[in-house]
Design a protein around this motif. Structure first.
Motif, PDB file in Angstrom:
ATOM      1  N   THR A  42       0.829  -1.207   0.000  1.00  0.00           N
ATOM      2  CA  THR A  42       0.000   0.000   0.000  1.00  0.00           C
ATOM      3  C   THR A  42       0.864   1.258   0.000  1.00  0.00           C
ATOM      4  OG1 THR A  42      -1.715  -1.195   1.233  1.00  0.00           O
ATOM      5  CG2 THR A  42      -1.851   1.212   1.205  1.00  0.00           C
ATOM      6  N   LEU A  43       1.915   1.261   0.823  1.00  0.00           N
ATOM      7  CA  LEU A  43       2.832   2.408   0.829  1.00  0.00           C
ATOM      8  C   LEU A  43       3.485   2.596  -0.529  1.00  0.00           C
ATOM      9  CD1 LEU A  43       4.561   1.936   4.323  1.00  0.00           C
ATOM     10  CD2 LEU A  43       2.841   3.639   3.682  1.00  0.00           C
ATOM     11  N   LEU A  44       3.851   1.492  -1.177  1.00  0.00           N
ATOM     12  CA  LEU A  44       4.427   1.569  -2.520  1.00  0.00           C
ATOM     13  C   LEU A  44       3.424   2.202  -3.485  1.00  0.00           C
ATOM     14  CD1 LEU A  44       6.680   0.817  -4.547  1.00  0.00           C
ATOM     15  CD2 LEU A  44       5.543  -1.414  -4.822  1.00  0.00           C
ATOM     16  N   GLY A  45       2.157   1.808  -3.350  1.00  0.00           N
ATOM     17  CA  GLY A  45       1.125   2.371  -4.222  1.00  0.00           C
ATOM     18  C   GLY A  45       0.972   3.867  -4.035  1.00  0.00           C
ATOM     19  N   PHE A  46       1.028   4.327  -2.791  1.00  0.00           N
ATOM     20  CA  PHE A  46       0.904   5.764  -2.543  1.00  0.00           C
ATOM     21  C   PHE A  46       2.128   6.520  -3.071  1.00  0.00           C
ATOM     22  CE2 PHE A  46      -2.350   4.623   0.719  1.00  0.00           C
ATOM     23  CZ  PHE A  46      -3.372   5.396   0.182  1.00  0.00           C
ATOM     24  N   ILE A  47       3.281   5.888  -3.067  1.00  0.00           N
ATOM     25  CA  ILE A  47       4.454   6.500  -3.697  1.00  0.00           C
ATOM     26  C   ILE A  47       4.184   6.684  -5.190  1.00  0.00           C
ATOM     27  CG2 ILE A  47       6.868   6.104  -4.349  1.00  0.00           C
ATOM     28  CD1 ILE A  47       7.229   4.704  -1.636  1.00  0.00           C
ATOM     29  N   GLY A  48       3.571   5.666  -5.811  1.00  0.00           N
ATOM     30  CA  GLY A  48       3.207   5.777  -7.220  1.00  0.00           C
ATOM     31  C   GLY A  48       2.235   6.912  -7.463  1.00  0.00           C
ATOM     32  N   VAL A  49       1.261   7.074  -6.567  1.00  0.00           N
ATOM     33  CA  VAL A  49       0.305   8.178  -6.701  1.00  0.00           C
ATOM     34  C   VAL A  49       1.034   9.520  -6.614  1.00  0.00           C
ATOM     35  CG1 VAL A  49      -1.655   9.336  -5.614  1.00  0.00           C
ATOM     36  CG2 VAL A  49      -1.641   6.848  -5.808  1.00  0.00           C
TER      37      VAL A  49
END
Length: 291
Positions: free
Chosen positions: A127-134
């Motif tokens: 999830t943290l990785l996904g927010f980095i992508g965002v």
């Protein structure tokens, strides 16, 4: 044809309908209010949903003992539709699509306080990785930052709340009842605003409004059928083909070419979503009682 392949094809067809509907919405947004677009889309979709329900258990399946729940879900989904439709008029199609994929990340984040679910460390890291992508797509603080990206993020949060309420109450309500009310409420809300935003559509635009509603129902039907024929862990990842269609449609219709940061960030968000889906599938298997 194997059932799993049929499910994948249904998912791809549903996602294509969704992408085409978004492109039409963006096209109409150049001349009409987002609220008017939502009104016509839901007005066309509603009778089609009733027709589908008629052949999937009967109209009685649209009844409910939880009107308050459906009202809440409908209002939340109205927020999703308003924010995302509005954002499509302000942002390139591919960029808006990449950011809306943050919804599953918010589902994971919000499921802890709202559903009292436990999230393991691998899921938290994904999830943290996904927010980095965002953040790579949105780029707050950079010269290229677009305030309209915050509107898409709001749409993703609203959509995540819609999914969370479906997870909580979905087992107690018929599928098409939930679809019916999450279409009815936005129609009623948008209808109430028509005296202030109404613009009489030109003759060429009438069939486009109708097509947008038909595609919306086609998307729901295709995705629903996909999960009937294929396991969720197999079918769900094909939802991300929407970004491919968004890039192609944006380039073909408006000449939009997403910059490298949108592509990188979108890829990171998709990879994160796939990790979360894979992890949830593994957890579900380990929790399944032995037979």
């Amino acid at each position: 044809m194997p059932a799993t392949l049929k499910g994948i094809l249904y998912m791809c067809a549903g996602v294509l309908c969704l992408a085409l509907g978004d492109a039409i919405t963006k096209w109409l947004g150049a001349g009409y209010s987002p609220l008017q677009i939502i009104f016509f889309r839901t007005l066309v979709s509603l009778p089609l949903i009733v027709l589908i329900a008629r052949f999937n258990g009967g109209i009685r399946k649209l009844g409910t003992k939880r009107p308050g729940v459906h009202l809440l879900r409908g209002l939340i989904f109205t927020g999703t539709m308003v924010c995302f439709t509005w954002s499509l008029t302000l942002l390139p199609l591919a960029e808006a699509t990449a950011i809306i994929f943050a919804a599953p990340l918010f589902v994971t984040l919000l499921s802890v306080p709202l559903l009292k679910e436990r999230v393991d460390k691998p899921t938290i890291l994904a999830t943290l990785l996904g927010f980095i992508g965002v953040m790579i797509v949105v780029r707050p603080g950079a010269d290229s930052f677009r305030p309209a990206t915050l509107i898409v993020l709001a749409a993703a949060v609203f959509y995540a709340l819609t999914l969370i309420t479906a997870r909580r109450y979905g087992s107690r309500e018929h599928l098409w009842a939930m679809v019916f009310y999450t279409t009815l409420i936005p129609m009623l809300v948008s209808a109430a605003t028509m005296p202030w935003v109404w613009i009489t559509p030109s003759m060429p635009d009438w069939p486009i409004f109708i097509l947008a509603g038909v595609l919306g129902v086609g998307a729901m039907a295709g995705i629903t059928m996909a999960f009937r024929y294929a396991p969720a862990a197999l079918a769900a990842p094909f939802d991300y083909t929407a970004l491919i269609w968004a890039v192609l449609l944006g380039w073909w219709i408006w000449g939009e070419v997403p910059d490298v940061w949108v592509l990188i960030g979108g890829t990171v968000v998709i990879f994160s979503g796939l990790l979360i889906a894979w992890r949830e599938g593994r957890v579900a298997i380990t929790r399944r009682p032995a037979t």
